[in-house]
Design a protein around this motif. Structure first.
Motif, PDB file in Angstrom:
ATOM      1  N   GLU A 262       0.849  -1.188   0.000  1.00 26.17           N
ATOM      2  CA  GLU A 262       0.000   0.000   0.000  1.00 26.17           C
ATOM      3  C   GLU A 262       0.892   1.248   0.000  1.00 26.17           C
TER       4      GLU A 262
ATOM      5  N   ALA B  51      -3.252   4.502  -0.420  1.00 24.51           N
ATOM      6  CA  ALA B  51      -3.622   4.816   0.963  1.00 24.51           C
ATOM      7  C   ALA B  51      -3.915   6.297   1.166  1.00 24.51           C
TER       8      ALA B  51
ATOM      9  N   ARG C   1      -7.155   2.747   6.854  1.00 21.10           N
ATOM     10  CA  ARG C   1      -6.867   3.710   5.797  1.00 21.10           C
ATOM     11  C   ARG C   1      -8.055   4.629   5.633  1.00 21.10           C
TER      12      ARG C   1
END
Length: 532
Positions: free
Chosen positions: A321, A405, A516
């Motif tokens: 991510e 993210a 997130r």
């Protein structure tokens, strides 16, 4: 008795559900960073700062960085080397998008009035305009702004060998507003209120209000201007002189051009004071003459590049991510692009240096992106989106979309961060509310639900991704941006140090959070026929 019991149980149920909801929010929006790390980060940011060195590197050493120019290509190589020297992983340049205008660099720029007396002018050639045939001299002809095709035709056969002074449409008015200012508490409080629909960044404007022309009016004006420009080219004018900018500071802008077109006529920008002087002299019957020597070089570099580097993530489940931080590396050609946008680049570079110096291993990967071609239409960030995240042409998610993210962008000069615009993403509030606790003492206190426009976070926000621009104190914005005055002197080093510390903290917080920031529901939206 049963009714009372039922009421009591219902109340308890509501309380428990509320507690559960709050617990869920907190479990997804935790500040995983310690107070001890906040102390160390601030010590690194202020006691060991490299901001002065980076600021001089990005402005004095790199110079101007016009999209696709030889100067920009040189800068990309030097920035990649600098990112490597900071200890970042895989510093590199990558193609973002095709760019039909190609490269253009100015190599000589001399402009003066020679009659009725001599006076050298501060001038800036228009990007992608042509060169003069060495030093040329000629009479200056003041033309009118065409309102019809008949207005254009009256100049046919009358302009060959002349220097054309375009109409001076700017009026100078004394402003009693300060050139630079800090947001006050009342203004910051007002930003925390919702203002939907629409983009509502809080930006003071110098001068009075004016009526925007309609879309039809703008299209008509553009068509007439294009036809007039074609006539001037056909007439064989020596040069075209445009007037914009005050305080004897010429602006930076460009002409319409693409690789393969005939070389455009030489065009320059001069400030209001010089254009106005010549216009008044001509209107009063004086013969005005100028001499110019403009030498520009075109190169067939039909692409925009971005520069990237990372601090790799270490969590097996989260390392793919991406927490993205960025600013645009390109600038206009007149100055050294200090406020717009060396300031953003050096803040992001210093933030990465701080994180690296702390020896912290983020769970998610933190990537710095320094965009190309922002000034021509967000080319660099759009290219990143198209290459890694979302194919807008086919309305199709790419593998990187679900691994995105967060994106933090800086492009409002070198003023101090006071908070952040959250782009109407209500789900982002609990995250930033937790993360900001470590940097409130630095002045980061305002979470605005409002939207702001005009820069690279828009490329991501348009498809629902969490991408945000900071609220900044504005320092000499109207006097500096897109002018030859945008040099090192426009930077507030003390503010930039604070900004870098805040970016480092937020990037680390996002990289280590258990959750997130959610994407905007209902996105990506199908956008058939909609241009970027």
């Amino acid at each position: 008795m049963c009714d009372y019991l039922r009421i009591f149980l219902n109340k308890m149920k509501k309380i428990l559900l509320t507690v559960l909801a709050l617990t869920c929010i907190n479990s997804y929006a935790q500040n995983a960073l310690s107070d001890e790390l906040a102390f160390r980060l601030k010590e690194e940011a202020f006691a060991n700062s490299k901001m002065e060195e980076l600021a001089q590197f990005m402005t004095d050493q790199l110079g101007s960085r016009l999209a696709a120019s030889q100067q920009k290509l040189r800068s990309e190589k030097l920035v990649v080397e600098k990112l490597g020297a900071l200890g970042l992983t895989n510093p590199r340049t990558e193609k973002a998008m095709d760019f039909a205008k190609g490269g253009w660099d100015n190599q000589k720029n001399y402009v003066a009035m020679t009659a009725p007396y001599y006076c050298s002018f501060a001038a800036n050639p228009k990007a992608w305009s042509g060169s003069t045939k060495g030093l040329v001299k000629g009479e200056v002809i003041l033309v009118e702004n065409p309102q019809s095709e008949e207005d254009i035709e009256k100049y046919r056969g009358k302009l060959a060998g002349k220097i054309v002074l375009m109409p001076v449409t700017q009026n100078y008015e004394v402003s009693f507003e300060p050139l630079a200012y800090r947001y006050n508490d009342e203004e910051l409080a007002e930003m925390t209120t919702d203002a939907r629909p629409g983009r509502h960044n809080y930006r003071r404007q110098q001068g009075g209000a004016y009526a925007m022309p309609s879309r039809e009016q703008m299209m008509k004006m553009r068509q007439l201007q294009q036809k007039f420009a074609k006539l001037l080219q056909e007439e064989g004018v020596l040069a075209i002189v445009n007037t914009r900018g005050t305080f004897n500071v010429p602006n930076s802008t460009g002409v319409q051009y693409k690789v393969g077109d005939p070389e455009p006529a030489p065009e320059i920008m001069i400030p209001l004071e010089d254009g106005g002087r010549m216009a008044r002299l001509i209107s009063n019957g004086e013969k005005v003459e100028m001499e110019l020597d403009l030498q520009n070089v075109f190169t067939d570099n039909q692409q925009i590049n971005n520069v990237y580097a990372e601090i790799p993530g270490t969590d097996p489940k989260l390392k793919d991510e991406i927490v993205l931080i960025g600013a645009h590396l390109d600038s206009w050609h007149g100055g050294t692009g200090a406020a717009d946008n060396s300031s953003g680049c050096v803040v992001m570079m210093e933030a990465m240096r701080i994180i690296k110096a702390l020896g912290v291993s983020p769970r998610r990967t933190i990537r710095i992106a320094l965009w190309g071609g922002e000034e021509q239409g967000l080319y660099g960030s759009r290219g990143y989106l198209e290459n890694y995240l979302y194919d807008r042409k086919n309305n199709k998610k790419l593998p990187g979309y679900d691994k995105f993210a967060l994106y933090l962008n800086m492009d409002n000069g070198s003023g101090r961060f006071r908070g952040i615009y959250l782009e109407q993403n209500d789900m982002a509030f609990p995250y930033f509310k937790e993360w900001m606790k470590g940097i409130e003492s630095l002045g980061f206190k305002t979470l605005s639900p409002r939207q702001t426009g005009g820069t690279d976070h828009l490329s991501f926000d348009r498809v629902g991704l969490p991408a945000f621009q900071f609220i900044q104190d504005e320092l000499e914005y109207d006097r500096t941006y897109h002018t030859v005055m945008d040099t090192y002197e426009r930077l507030s080093i003390s503010d930039l140090k604070l900004d870098a510390a805040m970016v480092a903290w937020l990037a680390l917080s996002a990289a280590n959070d258990n959750g997130r920031v959610p994407f905007k529901p209902g996105y990506p939206k199908k956008e058939e026929g909609r241009p970027f």
